[in-house]
Design a protein around this motif. Structure first.
Motif, mmCIF file in Angstrom:
data_model
loop_
_atom_site.group_PDB
_atom_site.id
_atom_site.type_symbol
_atom_site.label_atom_id
_atom_site.label_comp_id
_atom_site.label_asym_id
_atom_site.label_seq_id
_atom_site.Cartn_x
_atom_site.Cartn_y
_atom_site.Cartn_z
ATOM 1 N N GLU A 1 30.546 64.387 52.008
ATOM 2 C CA GLU A 1 29.522 65.346 52.549
ATOM 3 C C GLU A 1 30.257 66.813 52.392
ATOM 4 O O GLU A 1 29.392 67.979 52.436
ATOM 5 C CB GLU A 1 29.584 65.179 54.045
ATOM 6 C CG GLU A 1 28.989 63.892 54.320
ATOM 7 C CD GLU A 1 30.201 62.797 54.683
ATOM 8 O OE1 GLU A 1 29.366 61.827 55.024
ATOM 9 O OE2 GLU A 1 30.906 62.955 54.213
ATOM 10 N N PHE A 2 31.610 66.932 52.196
ATOM 11 C CA PHE A 2 32.275 68.174 52.010
ATOM 12 C C PHE A 2 33.112 68.106 50.944
ATOM 13 O O PHE A 2 34.230 67.896 50.858
ATOM 14 C CB PHE A 2 33.312 68.295 53.371
ATOM 15 C CG PHE A 2 33.920 69.577 53.563
ATOM 16 C CD1 PHE A 2 33.233 70.940 53.435
ATOM 17 C CD2 PHE A 2 35.222 69.599 53.688
ATOM 18 C CE1 PHE A 2 33.856 72.145 53.278
ATOM 19 C CE2 PHE A 2 35.899 70.628 53.914
ATOM 20 C CZ PHE A 2 35.337 72.119 53.714
ATOM 21 N N ARG B 1 28.606 70.408 58.094
ATOM 22 C CA ARG B 1 29.066 69.946 59.153
ATOM 23 C C ARG B 1 28.132 68.890 59.898
ATOM 24 O O ARG B 1 28.631 67.843 60.499
ATOM 25 C CB ARG B 1 29.289 71.166 60.259
ATOM 26 C CG ARG B 1 30.530 72.111 59.717
ATOM 27 C CD ARG B 1 30.895 72.999 60.830
ATOM 28 N NE ARG B 1 29.792 73.757 61.409
ATOM 29 C CZ ARG B 1 29.304 74.977 60.898
ATOM 30 N NH1 ARG B 1 29.843 75.586 59.838
ATOM 31 N NH2 ARG B 1 28.267 75.539 61.531
ATOM 32 N N GLN B 2 26.881 69.069 59.790
ATOM 33 C CA GLN B 2 25.847 68.329 60.359
ATOM 34 C C GLN B 2 26.196 66.755 59.792
ATOM 35 O O GLN B 2 26.174 65.866 60.456
ATOM 36 C CB GLN B 2 24.358 68.813 60.194
ATOM 37 C CG GLN B 2 24.261 69.927 61.075
ATOM 38 C CD GLN B 2 22.812 70.275 60.907
ATOM 39 O OE1 GLN B 2 21.950 69.839 59.997
ATOM 40 N NE2 GLN B 2 22.361 71.504 61.560
ATOM 41 N N ALA B 3 26.317 66.659 58.476
ATOM 42 C CA ALA B 3 26.528 65.482 57.735
ATOM 43 C C ALA B 3 27.761 64.794 58.282
ATOM 44 O O ALA B 3 27.877 63.662 58.562
ATOM 45 C CB ALA B 3 26.539 65.601 56.272
ATOM 46 N N LEU B 4 28.790 65.477 58.634
ATOM 47 C CA LEU B 4 30.136 65.016 58.929
ATOM 48 C C LEU B 4 30.120 64.304 60.268
ATOM 49 O O LEU B 4 30.604 63.437 60.548
ATOM 50 C CB LEU B 4 31.315 66.042 58.779
ATOM 51 C CG LEU B 4 31.629 66.393 57.364
ATOM 52 C CD1 LEU B 4 32.456 67.559 57.194
ATOM 53 C CD2 LEU B 4 32.414 64.993 56.591
ATOM 54 N N ALA B 5 29.182 65.244 61.346
ATOM 55 C CA ALA B 5 29.098 64.800 62.577
ATOM 56 C C ALA B 5 28.478 63.460 62.623
ATOM 57 O O ALA B 5 28.603 62.608 63.581
ATOM 58 C CB ALA B 5 28.296 66.009 63.301
ATOM 59 N N ALA C 1 39.907 65.274 51.060
ATOM 60 C CA ALA C 1 41.453 65.246 51.547
ATOM 61 C C ALA C 1 41.161 65.842 53.083
ATOM 62 O O ALA C 1 42.006 65.283 54.033
ATOM 63 C CB ALA C 1 42.330 66.026 50.834
ATOM 64 N N VAL C 2 40.714 67.048 53.174
ATOM 65 C CA VAL C 2 40.743 67.624 54.593
ATOM 66 C C VAL C 2 39.630 66.811 55.607
ATOM 67 O O VAL C 2 40.329 66.575 56.673
ATOM 68 C CB VAL C 2 40.001 68.927 54.576
ATOM 69 C CG1 VAL C 2 39.657 69.761 56.027
ATOM 70 C CG2 VAL C 2 40.916 70.055 53.827
ATOM 71 N N VAL C 3 38.570 66.225 55.114
ATOM 72 C CA VAL C 3 37.916 65.396 55.940
ATOM 73 C C VAL C 3 38.632 63.983 56.505
ATOM 74 O O VAL C 3 38.695 63.604 57.678
ATOM 75 C CB VAL C 3 36.530 64.955 55.329
ATOM 76 C CG1 VAL C 3 35.892 63.655 56.033
ATOM 77 C CG2 VAL C 3 35.708 65.990 55.118
ATOM 78 N N GLN C 4 39.452 63.618 55.668
ATOM 79 C CA GLN C 4 40.171 62.388 55.911
ATOM 80 C C GLN C 4 41.256 62.746 57.050
ATOM 81 O O GLN C 4 41.607 62.006 57.845
ATOM 82 C CB GLN C 4 41.127 61.631 54.749
ATOM 83 C CG GLN C 4 40.087 61.132 53.829
ATOM 84 C CD GLN C 4 40.687 60.489 52.582
ATOM 85 O OE1 GLN C 4 41.925 60.624 52.284
ATOM 86 N NE2 GLN C 4 39.838 60.365 51.674
ATOM 87 N N GLN C 5 42.127 63.878 56.705
ATOM 88 C CA GLN C 5 43.052 64.293 57.835
ATOM 89 C C GLN C 5 42.457 64.523 59.107
ATOM 90 O O GLN C 5 42.712 64.175 60.179
ATOM 91 C CB GLN C 5 43.713 65.490 57.242
ATOM 92 C CG GLN C 5 44.560 65.426 56.195
ATOM 93 C CD GLN C 5 45.710 64.352 56.555
ATOM 94 O OE1 GLN C 5 46.466 64.482 57.316
ATOM 95 N NE2 GLN C 5 45.991 63.515 55.492
#
Length: 190
Positions: A10-11, A36-40, A139-143
């Protein structure tokens, strides 16, 4: 992996390792509204109001190191009331990437070989460099995912129903009618 199994992050902020250079790169990334909506949705959040990172990307003999600071503002559901629980994350992290990173299958085989649920006493294995590229966004999303509170609870949340004989934290002891209380008294007598 088949085409149907390939997931588009998503990001995504993919960079070519060849473009990093000997001095490295400094990169700032920030998720836009649709990301951000997709990650939410991905993390079952009520909202994700901010996700950004300032990163330093450097080449190393083993591959690539990404070091940076991530900031996020998320709203999760309380595990008791299902009401909103805001969470602010401001964290420094380091992520390594390598051409020689073990595959998921290799990691699972090592875990199974050791008879464990996860690897102990080892550094976090590096993420793979795929097709000469790394994805800074993922990488940021995994953290972010690792840092989310797994059991968000509103400060005033209380369990609505208490069952007889069950204690929460250091409340009342087990009552005498509880079978475990009876076993405890038998054990004390022997």
């Amino acid at each position: 992996m088949t085409k149907s199994e390939i997931v588009t992050p998503e990001f995504s902020h993919s960079i070519a390792v060849a473009n990093i250079g000997p001095r490295g790169l400094t990169v700032k990334i920030e998720a836009n509204e649709s990301e951000r909506q997709a990650l939410a949705r991905r993390f079952d959040l009520l909202a994700l109001d901010r996700l950004s990172a300032s990163l330093r990307v450097t080449l190393t003999p083993a591959g690539v190191t990404v070091e940076g600071d991530m900031v996020a503002d998320a709203v999760q559901r309380c595990v008791v009331t299902l009401g909103p629980v805001p969470e602010h994350i401001d964290e420094h992290f380091v992520q390594r990437f390598s051409e020689d990173a073990p595959s998921d299958e290799e990691l699972f085989a090592r875990i199974e070989e050791q008879g464990l649920d996860f690897l102990l006493d080892e550094d976090e294995p590096p993420e793979p460099i795929e097709n000469g590229r790394i994805d800074l966004g993922e990488a940021v999303v995994q953290q972010f995912a690792v840092l989310l509170d797994p059991y968000p609870r509103a400060p005033d949340a209380a369990l609505q129903l208490k069952r007889p004989g069950i204690t929460l934290n250091d409340e009342t002891p087990l009552d005498e009618e509880n079978p475990f209380a009876k076993l405890a008294t038998l054990r004390e007598k022997s």
